[in-house]
Scaffold this motif. Sequence first.
Motif, short mmCIF file in Angstrom:
data_model
loop_
_atom_site.label_atom_id
_atom_site.label_comp_id
_atom_site.label_asym_id
_atom_site.label_seq_id
_atom_site.Cartn_x
_atom_site.Cartn_y
_atom_site.Cartn_z
N ARG A 7 0.87 -1.18 0.00
CA ARG A 7 0.00 0.00 0.00
C ARG A 7 0.90 1.22 0.00
N ILE A 8 0.66 2.14 -0.94
CA ILE A 8 1.62 3.20 -1.21
C ILE A 8 0.92 4.55 -1.27
N PHE A 9 1.53 5.56 -0.65
CA PHE A 9 1.05 6.94 -0.73
C PHE A 9 2.06 7.74 -1.53
N SER A 45 -4.90 8.49 9.24
CA SER A 45 -6.28 8.06 9.49
C SER A 45 -6.71 6.93 8.56
N LEU A 46 -5.99 6.78 7.44
CA LEU A 46 -6.31 5.71 6.48
C LEU A 46 -5.65 4.39 6.85
N GLY A 47 -4.79 4.41 7.86
CA GLY A 47 -4.10 3.19 8.27
C GLY A 47 -2.64 3.20 7.88
N LEU A 48 -2.06 2.05 7.88
CA LEU A 48 -0.61 1.93 7.65
C LEU A 48 -0.29 1.79 6.16
N PHE A 49 0.87 2.31 5.79
CA PHE A 49 1.34 2.22 4.42
C PHE A 49 2.69 1.51 4.39
#
Length: 255
Positions: A3-5, A71-75
């Motif tokens: 999961r990537i930001f 707030s979206l969780g872990l990345f």
Amino acid sequence: MPRIFITGSADGLGQLAANALIKQGHQVVLHARNAERGRDALRSCPGAEAVLTADLTDLNETKKLAQEVNSLGLFDAVIHNAGLYQAPAKDVFAVNVLAPYILTCLINKPIRLIYLSSGMHLHGHAKLEFFKTDIGRINYSDSKLHVLMLCLATARKWPDVYANAVDPGWVPTKMGGRGAPDNLEKGYATQTWLAASDDIDAKVSGRYFFHQKVQSHNPEADDVLLQERFLDLCEEMTGWCFRTIRINTNRFSKA
């Protein structure tokens, strides 16, 4: 899947990297400067998990962005892609230097951090004496040296994270211009590779890459005393201390 930001992913290399990672099956959260660009980003990146908006020239919006990311969780990975080139010096400094510093401090620690530098950093100088007195003396090349200094300091202080910097080359994006000579696909391939690949060559830290190869860089970036003074100044200017923000609730392992 990772999961990537990705900051600055409404267009250019950030958007291209986002689409490449989505096509590989990864979860990607986008970032845009405002709501209109955010809507455009979602249309351009079908399959993205979400888009967050913040103007990174505003330190308060940058801090709020970090909270929204958390707030979206872990990345698994954060790609610090956002950057300004032809803009007022104060905005270039805010987006290219202070924003990645704040986001590094405040976003829950991922396992991989990728910082977009530039080959122009080779002509840059630290100029730390101007941080609080004359930002106008700090140019784009200097700011990209600062990005590399932040990356190398992070790699040194956080051994449980892969932190690397990337020179995407002079590529034909809106920032680079249509006549830019480098390969556009190669311009974003390195950051996607560092963000998600299990290739042993991608699972390193404290390196400066160009087209998936480690390159030499400006030796000023390796000066630990300069790195420490840089972090101190960023702390004074933002109110956040790199040394004490040690959030590590990550479920992933570096091995």
